[in-house]
Scaffold this active site. Structure first.
Site, short mmCIF file in Angstrom:
data_model
loop_
_atom_site.label_atom_id
_atom_site.label_comp_id
_atom_site.label_asym_id
_atom_site.label_seq_id
_atom_site.Cartn_x
_atom_site.Cartn_y
_atom_site.Cartn_z
N GLY B 11 0.86 -1.17 0.00
CA GLY B 11 0.00 0.00 0.00
C GLY B 11 0.89 1.21 0.00
O GLY B 11 2.10 1.08 0.17
N GLY B 16 -2.44 3.89 5.10
CA GLY B 16 -2.55 3.48 6.49
C GLY B 16 -1.94 2.12 6.77
O GLY B 16 -2.37 1.41 7.66
N LYS B 17 -0.93 1.77 5.99
CA LYS B 17 -0.34 0.44 6.12
C LYS B 17 0.42 0.26 7.43
O LYS B 17 0.25 -0.73 8.13
CB LYS B 17 0.60 0.20 4.94
CG LYS B 17 1.22 -1.17 4.93
CD LYS B 17 1.77 -1.47 3.56
CE LYS B 17 2.56 -0.29 3.03
NZ LYS B 17 3.84 -0.13 3.71
N PRO B 92 7.07 -0.49 1.16
CA PRO B 92 6.54 0.81 0.77
C PRO B 92 5.90 0.75 -0.61
O PRO B 92 6.19 -0.13 -1.39
CB PRO B 92 7.78 1.70 0.76
CG PRO B 92 8.93 0.78 0.57
CD PRO B 92 8.52 -0.56 1.08
N LYS B 146 -9.66 2.95 5.75
CA LYS B 146 -10.14 4.32 5.95
C LYS B 146 -11.64 4.44 5.64
O LYS B 146 -12.10 5.49 5.17
CB LYS B 146 -9.34 5.32 5.11
CG LYS B 146 -7.84 5.28 5.45
CD LYS B 146 -7.13 6.54 5.05
CE LYS B 146 -5.68 6.49 5.54
NZ LYS B 146 -4.92 7.67 5.20
N ASP B 148 -13.86 4.67 7.70
CA ASP B 148 -14.44 5.66 8.61
C ASP B 148 -14.60 7.01 7.91
O ASP B 148 -15.51 7.77 8.20
CB ASP B 148 -13.55 5.82 9.87
CG ASP B 148 -12.08 6.05 9.54
OD1 ASP B 148 -11.58 5.42 8.56
OD2 ASP B 148 -11.43 6.85 10.25
N LEU B 448 39.63 7.31 -26.17
CA LEU B 448 38.66 8.30 -26.64
C LEU B 448 38.73 8.46 -28.16
O LEU B 448 39.74 8.11 -28.79
CB LEU B 448 38.93 9.66 -25.99
CG LEU B 448 38.73 9.75 -24.49
CD1 LEU B 448 39.30 11.07 -23.97
CD2 LEU B 448 37.25 9.63 -24.15
N SER B 449 37.67 9.00 -28.74
CA SER B 449 37.70 9.38 -30.14
C SER B 449 38.82 10.41 -30.34
O SER B 449 38.96 11.33 -29.53
CB SER B 449 36.35 9.99 -30.54
OG SER B 449 36.40 10.45 -31.86
N SER B 521 35.26 1.53 -27.37
CA SER B 521 34.87 0.54 -26.34
C SER B 521 34.95 1.13 -24.93
O SER B 521 35.82 0.80 -24.15
CB SER B 521 35.71 -0.73 -26.44
OG SER B 521 37.08 -0.47 -26.60
#
Lengths: 299, 612
Positions: B11, B16-17, B92, B146, B148, B448-449, B521
């Site tokens: 939840g 309200g878990k 969670p 919930k 209520d 690198l290039s 690479s």
């Protein structure tokens, strides 16, 4: 024929021991002499029988443990023919660090947290078994069974390795380590029921006896030796008490109890209204204090 | 009181878990007086319910969570009633924490999915139900919490229940129970049903106490997973492991999988003495009657009904890491008690968690779920995840960081792998090396290039050719115009680019050549893969070490300028990372060496590797 609850817990813990040993180079068992350590050691012996547990025990000593704990430790190691490493933080030895002059928080940090880190580094252990249980304290409820620690021994609760099924990940780079908690899913009651069923020896301090104590701010402290400074007008009285957890004697509160056997302890626990760590002074050093200690490398 | 139920609660923060779990702990009388005293203090200090007890504070254990008012990781809670023991995995509900829910669900037998009655069935509710189903949980309670706040309205509850039930028919649940609830007021958690007189079903706790989850596999054919070979001395050789399914009896005929050998159980050893029978779930040590080769990760199975072994599968994958799952990249996988090399093909599709729709995907991102063909380096004993969670699940580990980056569930084995066998060749590498007068190898230039890779590689080839060596130069630009013209420059395509090059280079090594490979690479993992594809001593990594500033200044093709202007995306060094080698075989500092000097250093390096 099926396994009952304790047998299932036992089988799970043995499974964890075997995975951890198969996947590490230099494992060690952190032995703190209490009932959880006694159960941990018993399970380790079961996991590898007829071989001996393929790792040494490590006790991070503070020089302030109950005398009966040290006697029990040495007797256990001798009886079972195990290798024991005792580490005392040399800086603490030199400075004479104690809970009275330095306070409980610094005492615990220097002797235990720093001491443990020193010992793990010195012996290059890449995996350490501990007896922590998830039911003990809020921050431990979030702990993995295999808990990753950085090269500086830190626990990062926001960045834990996902742990699925029973597929534990013990892989580390040099310097990093894993803490393994085979008792994660045990409760305090399970531990005592297992001690009873398997007839596992534990330190006699868990059972009621007449002992010299003083009442310090509502906590009953046992006067275990002459090093404990008494306050003005304080006179130790002999009372029938026992301990639910064991640590440094000046930091461990006793409870008034007549439970003198394992079944009586279990019966008392069923009706108990306080938690076992309640007698631990160090847990109450501030909100979130256990979480902070764990992040810094405390067990 | 020996019956244990492991369940997961799902939840969001607002459903309200935490309050529910706190309430279960409270009502099952498991809270001690010091906990309650601390709770009362905390409730007044940081609680959200005025002077009343805020049960959520019991379970939001970490200081970090209290500050943020959220739950950030899986927590395990223990409580017991007269009927059962419970371990609740509290997870969670935020989207970014799918991995936590999957973690909690992987060891659970039942699920409680919470929702807020005011909001009804949200996409999040569907996501939770889908994940729970995917992980193989068959028993679900929907806690309509919930209530209520909507005046305990039966209409609201009925409409939510109906909507969820309809959605749930698409999922593989055996039982769905909806409970009208208010965790804060304690309505239908344990008792307190007076406010919902129209509801005649079980309270949530009663459901948890009575749900029959079954499926422990006690009557299935035996499966014993070997974790550790137990050899205390020369006289004893046992296999320590776990009875995953069925039972093992002394005298049982067993087959070793994947080895295939037959033997029988001679002894079942425990510290308390030998057993005649080891039931499902027990951890024991088995001694076999014959000397057969058994190692960690093997399964001892009922001889008449063993599981199969395979190394290629279709699997559901849940990706758990911030770095995407890249098809073709070499990972590790832990499956059963084995750790082996692992690669995934491009996903067949991604499953949208909320709608369960299939969507096309080239990679899997964090918290995404997809279906792909996957390959292990060795055959592993397996069963489909739906049949056996223990032999049907695996986790994926990153080779560099060792992190757990993915989770997988085996759908079925790909039969093709059994038919594509490696052809044994008579004229082999050694025969070719003798005729050529040198061993084959891969010389892998990375940098690198504009670092000078191609210039130096070309010079090296000219020197080797002049010395009479058999060489071939694979150059990045040339290969991209042919073999790899379907690939672009995303991370996923770069990985596939290098995978193909590495395979081609390995084939050329089989053909006896010294293969010069000149590619940027950028990733360590792929270069490690290329090294793994050839034998020890057949790979020479050459790091053409030119600082970015120097390469950019040279800029022979004007690419850096373009990338800086934003006309070229994913350019290495600019907006795409380059991971320099940690210990190359040859390192060339091009700011100190001329190209010819650099080429000579490479040739010297090859001589050092005993190529000739």
């Amino acid at each position: 024929m099926t396994l009952d609850h304790l047998a299932r817990l036992e089988a799970d813990s043995i499974d964890i021991f075997r995975e951890a040993v198969a996947e590490s180079e230099r494992p060690v068992l952190l032995y703190s002499i209490g009932k959880d350590s006694s159960v941990l050691l018993h399970l380790a012996r079961k996991a590898f029988h007829p071989s001996r547990p393929p790792f040494p025990l490590l006790h991070v000593d503070t020089t302030w443990k109950f005398r009966e704990m040290i006697e029990f430790r040495d007797a256990t190691v001798a009886r079972l023919g195990l290798e024991l490493i005792v580490h005392r933080n040399p800086e603490c030895v030199a400075l004479g660090v104690n809970p009275f002059d330095h306070g409980s928080a610094r005492h615990t940090d220097l002797w235990k947290t720093q001491g443990l880190r020193q010992a793990l580094d010195e012996h290059r252990f890449d995996l350490a078994f501990g007896g922590a249980r998830r039911d003990e304290e809020a921050s431990r409820a979030k702990e993995r069974v295999f808990s990753f620690r950085t090269a500086s021994h830190r626990w990062d609760p926001k960045n834990q390795r996902p742990e699925l099924w029973r597929l534990y990940n013990a892989r580390v780079a040099p310097g990093e380590s894993i803490r393994v908690f085979p008792l994660s899913n045990w409760t305090e009651l399970d531990v005592w029921r297992y001690v009873d069923r398997e007839r596992i020896p534990v330190v006699p301090l868990y059972f009621a006896a007449e002992r010299p104590v003083v009442d310090r701010d509502g906590t009953l402290i046992m006067v275990d030796d002459g090093r404990m400074p008494l306050r003005d007008g304080e006179v130790p009285s002999r009372e029938v008490v026992r301990f639910r957890t064991l640590g440094c004697y000046p930091l461990t509160g006793a409870v008034r109890s007549a439970a003198a056997t394992v079944p009586e302890v279990i019966e008392e626990m069923r009706t108990a209204t306080t938690s076992e760590r309640q007698g631990r002074v160090i847990d109450h050093d501030g909100s979130g204090s256990m979480e902070r200690k764990k992040q810094e490398g405390y067990f | 009181m020996d019956d244990l139920l492991r369940f997961i609660t799902c939840g969001s923060v607002d459903d309200g878990k935490s309050t529910l779990i706190g309430r279960l702990l409270y009502e099952s009388k498991l809270l001690c007086s010091d906990h309650l005293a601390a709770l009362a203090v905390d409730s007044r200090r940081v609680g959200t319910r005025g002077d009343e007890l805020d049960f959520a504070l019991l379970v939001d254990g970490l200081a970090a969570e209290r500050e943020q008012g959220i739950t950030i990781d899986v927590a395990y809670r223990f409580f017991a009633t007269g009927a059962r023991l419970f371990i609740a995995a509290d997870t969670p509900g935020h989207e970014q924490y799918t991995r936590n829910m999957v973690t909690g669900a992987s060891t659970a037998d039942a699920a409680v999915i919470l929702l807020d009655a005011r909001k009804g069935v949200l996409s999040q509710t569907r996501r939770h139900a889908h994940l729970v189903s995917l992980l193989g949980i068959r028993y679900v309670a929907l806690a309509v919490n919930k209530l209520d706040l909507v005046g305990y309205s039966r209409e609201v509850f009925d409409s939510i229940s109906a909507e969820f039930a309809e959605f749930a028919t698409e999922l593989e649940f055996d039982e769905v129970t909806c409970v009208p609830m208010s965790a804060a007021d304690g309505v239908n958690v344990v008792g307190g049903g007076e406010l919902t007189p129209w509801y005649e079903g079980k309270t949530l706790l009663r459901w948890l106490e009575s749900v029959e989850v079954g499926g422990t596999g006690a009557d299935d054919p035996a499966r014993f997973l070997v974790q550790w070979v137990n050899r205390p001395d020369a006289d004893f050789r046992g296999f320590s492991g776990r009875v995953l399914r069925g039972r093992l009896r002394a005298g049982d005929r067993v087959r070793v999988v994947p080895g295939g050998q037959l033997s029988s159980v001679d002894r079942i050893v425990t510290m308390g003495g030998d057993l005649a029978e080891a039931p499902t779930g027990s951890s024991v040590t088995v001694v076999l009657a014959d000397e057969v080769d058994v190692s960690r990760g093997d399964v001892l199975a009922a001889a008449g009904d063993p599981p199969e072994a395979a190394n290629a599968f279709q699997a559901h994958l849940v990706w758990l890491a911030d770095d995407d799952l890249l098809p073709g990249r070499h990972y590790l996988a832990k499956v059963g008690a084995r750790t082996t090399g692992f690669t995934a093909d491009p996903p067949k599709y991604r499953v949208e968690i909320d709608s369960r729709r299939r969507a096309p995907a080239k990679v899997l991102r964090c918290n995404e779920i997809g279906v792909a063909n996957v390959h292990f380096d060795v055959p592993v004993p397996y069963e489909r995840y739906r049949v056996n969670r223990d032999l049907g699940s695996f986790v994926v580990l990153d080779r560099m960081t060792n992190a757990t980056v993915g989770a997988g569930m085996i759908d079925f084995a790909l039969r093709r792998s059994a038919n594509v066998r490696r052809q044994r060749l008579t004229v082999d590498k050694r025969a070719r090396a003798e005729r050529n007068g040198h061993r084959p190898c891969v010389v892998w230039f990375t940098g690198l290039s504009g670092s000078g890779k191609s210039t130096i590689a070309d010079l090296v080839e000219r020197i080797l050719h002049a010395e009479g060596r058999n060489t071939f130069l694979l150059d990045g630009d040339n290969v991209r115009n042919g073999l790899n013209r379907d690939l672009g420059f995303t991370d996923a395509d770069r990985v596939e680019n290098i995978r193909r090059i590495a395979e081609v280079a390995a084939l050329m090594v089989d053909a006896g050549l010294i293969v010069l490979v000149s590619f940027i690479s950028p990733f360590r993992t792929e270069r490690a893969l290329a090294r793994d594809l050839v034998a020890e001593g057949e790979f020479c990594e050459v790091f053409v070490d030119t600082p970015l500033a120097v390469a950019e200044q040279r800029d022979p093709k004007g690419l850096y300028a373009k990338a800086r202007r934003g006309e070229l995306a994913n350019f290495t060094g600019i907006d795409s990372p380059y991971e320099p080698p940690e210990s190359p075989d040859v390192r060339l500092d091009t700011t100190a060496l001329t190209p010819v000097e650099a080429a000579r250093a490479v040739v010297a390096g090859l001589r050092g590797l005993d190529v000739w």
